[in-house]
Every structure is written in structure tokens, then in C-alpha cells.
Write an enzyme that holds these catalytic residues in place. Structure first.
Site, PDB file in Angstrom:
ATOM      1  N   HIS A  34       0.818  -1.222   0.000  1.00 59.07           N
ATOM      2  CA  HIS A  34       0.000   0.000   0.000  1.00 59.07           C
ATOM      3  C   HIS A  34       0.852   1.273   0.000  1.00 59.07           C
ATOM      4  O   HIS A  34       0.327   2.371  -0.205  1.00 59.07           O
ATOM      5  CB  HIS A  34      -0.938   0.009   1.214  1.00 59.07           C
TER       6      HIS A  34
ATOM      7  N   ASP B 216      -2.101   1.979  -4.902  1.00 60.22           N
ATOM      8  CA  ASP B 216      -3.396   2.400  -4.363  1.00 60.22           C
ATOM      9  C   ASP B 216      -4.448   1.338  -4.628  1.00 60.22           C
ATOM     10  O   ASP B 216      -4.331   0.534  -5.567  1.00 60.22           O
ATOM     11  CB  ASP B 216      -3.834   3.721  -5.001  1.00 60.22           C
TER      12      ASP B 216
END
Length: 414
Positions: free
Chosen positions: A385, A389
Site C-alpha cells: 500500500h 493504491d
């Protein structure tokens, strides 16, 4: 006689130390040139260290699990005076991908038994003819574990009770279950198992994982796969689902270059790759090994299948070289028929993406208002992450899903 030290040789790739996995000789053993001395493990592979000269072992340094410095003295030998002049140390040890190769290989040549003198003596003391034992080491070299397995099998045959059948032939009788035991076996976490443990712990601690799971209708793909296998010819490998998934990734990843990437979080740099070097997670009895299919986009599905067969064979037989185990840019993990409904795979750091394949099952689905039976499979993917995204990850998986559900797209030039 003269004393002669043996130093751990340079095993390449700038390695300064290696973990001792197993000794194959002991103090007091006499070894000949090229006999197996020990196995050590680097971050990439297991290296079998052999003797560059003959002699009697008088000192031995380290226990399994210890880290040994390259260039440090690990053994001291008594050697003949005339053989005391320095001899070149091995520079290209035999390399394997696991601490104890899980599959047997044929001996070369057929009537030559490869085993250390110490093992030959122990086998003779136990009444074992080494020609009856299949070696699991490099080039069919016999290890102590192979002898132990042979003895255990022979003991089972001797102890299995046999009764006469009505026709006179002997039959194996039912064996009563063993009574429960409170014994505790302590297993040192060393070698490949320790490398996996350390890597998984470090990866989960540093990388904020998130997973995205999507179901895929692979009915058309399975029909195509079965048709191609039925007409493939003997010179071509049997196709599984993986070559098609690899093909889909090579078609989709150019649209998502930040997913086919490595993240150097120390330097703060994401290195995007044009070529897709697909890591294929392969389970062996010793642990998980990731082999690398380089430039996967340069192969058709048959070429991918051939490479996957070759690489998995190397991994399971312990013959994969470091080049076969490094350089992946995205990893595929599959548990085959045991793939379950969904998984949350751990990223193969420093990669930023991993795609997990779950098992194919037939179940009813609603298609345009009608119920039909479809072959369904889930893709369970995880992403870093810090770099990826959620929207990009979902978009990527949806493009792969579209390719697999309409397999003609896999073969249409962009």
C-alpha cells in the site's frame, strides 16, 4: 603427517558468511578429494562444499545453524607430507535450492556409488549395501538421511505381520494403531526454514499489505485448455491454468508499470521493469521456493509451460541455480487443487504485488437472468500500500479477469 586447514571457500555473489546446514563428516573421518564435507546456505541457495584434497579430519568448527565466515577455517586435516602444499580451493560449489533435496536422482555413472567414506563405514556397520540406496544429493550422492529412510522402510517390511490367506498366499494383516504418546520432538529452525521464517517476519513487519479478491469465470478458458491438451502432441507439455495467467499478466502489466516493480524503501526508489520476470512460488518438502521465469512475455503458452515444468523440477530436485531463484518482478502463488476459496498471500519483497490462484470449482451462477453451471476461480492478490493504491490494484485485477474470462484476448495483438 602434517596439519592443513580448510577455509570456507568464496561461494560468490559477495557473500561474507553462510549458515551451516549440515555436516557430512566428523572428527576422525578420512575423506578423499571431492568427498562432500558440509552444506551451507546463503540468502539465495544451498551450497554443497566438497574436499579439495584428501586427509583425516582432526578439528571441526561450528554446528548446524551457526553462521560461518567466508575465508574462516572450518576444518583441520592431517595430510601426507608430500600433499601439504596448498591446493586450489573450490570456486564453483554445487548449488541447490533447498537444504535437503526432496527428490531422488539417478546415479552417474550407473554403478558408481557417491558417498563419503564416513557414510560408507556407517552403512557397512549397519549392514546396508549402498547400491540398494537411492541418493537424494547432487548427482545421486547418498546422504545419511537416505540410509535412514532405507533402514526405516526395511524395518517396516520386516515388522509387518503376514497371515496366510485361504488360497495359501501370504497377506499383510491389519496393524493396530500405535498408543498415544506424549513425546515432544524439538526441531531446530535452520537452513531454508529459517530463511523463510526471517523473510516472512521482515516482510509482514515492514510492508502494509492489502488484499483484493475477485472471482473469475474460467469456463471458456478451461474449455480452451482441455482442447489444446487433447491435440498438443507428445513433444509439447500439458497445459495447466498457470501459463494462461502468466500470459494475461504480460499483456496487462504494461498498463500498470508500477505493479511490475521493486520498491527500495531504504533509498526511496521504485524501480519499474518493462519485462515481466514472473516468480513462481513452488512448494517443496523443505519449504517454499520461488523460481523465476525470465522475460515471460517472450514465450507463448507452450513455452511458458515448458519453462514452468523445467523450473519446478529444478526446485523440487534441489538443482536450481541462483540465477533460477533471483530477479522476479511479480510473483504468482498457487496451491493447486488445495487452493481454497480465498487466500491472503504475503508479498515477495522487494516486489510490490503478488497474485494468488485459488482452486477451480463448478457452481451455479446467474448469467443475464439465467442460472447456469460455471467453472469459477478466485484470484487473491496482495499489494504494497506504500506504492499501490486500492483503485489501481482493483483495476489491474479486473483487466486480468477480463483476459481470463475471454481467452481470445490473450492471443490478440495489442
Amino acid at each position: 603427517m602434517a596439519q592443513r586447514p580448510f577455509k570456507l571457500p568464496d561461494i560468490g555473489e559477495g557473500t561474507a558468511e553462510a549458515e551451516l546446514v549440515a555436516w557430512h563428516i566428523g572428527v576422525g573421518d578420512t575423506v578423499a578429494e571431492d568427498d562432500l564435507l558440509c552444506e551451507v546456505m546463503t540468502d539465495k541457495a544451498t551450497v554443497e562444499v566438497t574436499a579439495p584434497f584428501s586427509g583425516k579430519v582432526i578439528e571441526r568448527t561450528g554446528n548446524p545453524g551457526d553462521m560461518l565466515p567466508v575465508g574462516g577455517v572450518v576444518l583441520v586435516f592431517d595430510v601426507e607430507e608430500e600433499g601439504a602444499a596448498p591446493a586450489p580451493e573450490p570456486t564453483s560449489p554445487e548449488i541447490s535450492s533447498s537444504a535437503s533435496p526432496p527428490q531422488s536422482t539417478r546415479q552417474e555413472p550407473e554403478h558408481r556409488v557417491l558417498a563419503s567414506p564416513a557414510l560408507r563405514k556407517r552403512a557397512a556397520d549397519q549392514g546396508v549395501n549402498l547400491r540398494d540406496v537411492v541418493g537424494s544429493g547432487a548427482k545421486g550422492r547418498i546422504r545419511q538421511s537416505d540410509v535412514d529412510a532405507y533402514l526405516a522402510y526395511a524395518k517396516t517390511l520386516r515388522e509387518t505381520p503376514r497371515v496366510a490367506s485361504p488360497g495359501g498366499a501370504a497377506q499383510v494383516s491389519a496393524i493396530s494403531p500405535a498408543p498415544p504418546s506424549d513425546d515432544v520432538e524439538e526441531v531446530p529452525v535452520i537452513g531454508l526454514r529459517r530463511r523463510i521464517s526471517e523473510r516472512m517476519q521482515d516482510t509482514k513487519r515492514r510492508i502494509p499489505h492489502f488484499s483484493y479478491i475477485e472471482e473469475v469465470d474460467v469456463s471458456q478458458l478451461e474449455a480452451l485448455r482441455e482442447s489444446l491438451n487433447a491435440t498438443r502432441g507428445e513433444h509439447r507439455p500439458k497445459l495447466t491454468l498457470l501459463p494462461f495467467l502468466v500470459r494475461a499478466l504480460t499483456r496487462v502489466l504494461p498498463e500498470f508499470p508500477h505493479l511490475n516493480a521493486l520498491y527500495d524503501d531504504t533509498a526511496g526508489i521504485v524501480r519499474r521493469h518493462r519485462a515481466v520476470h514472473a516468480g513462481i512460488a513452488t512448494q517443496t518438502p523443505q519449504g517454499l521456493v520461488v523460481t523465476v521465469l525470465r522475460d515471460a512475455g517472450s514465450h507463448d503458452v507452450w513455452g511458458v509451460a515448458s519453462e514452468l515444468t523445467r523450473l519446478s523440477g529444478l526446485a523440487r530436485s534441489g538443482r536450481a541455480a541462483p540465477a533460477d531463484l533471483t530477479g522476479s518482478t511479480i510473483t504468482i502463488t498457487s496451491l493447486g487443487a488445495m487452493g481454497g476459496v480465498a487466500t491472503t498471500p504475503v508479498i515477495n519483497s522487494p516486489e510490490v504485488s503478488i497474485v494468488g490462484v485459488n482452486k477451480v470449482i463448478e457452481r451455479p451462477i446467474v448469467d443475464r437472468g439465467q442460472i447456469r453451471i460455471a467453472k469459477m476461480m478466485n484470484l487473491s492478490s496482495s499489494f504494497d500500500h506504500r506504492v499501490v493504491d486500492g483503485w489501481d490494484a482493483a483495476s489491474f485485477v479486473q483487466r486480468v479477469k477480463a483476459m481470463l474470462e475471454t481467452p481470445a484476448l490473450l492471443f490478440v495483438e495489442a
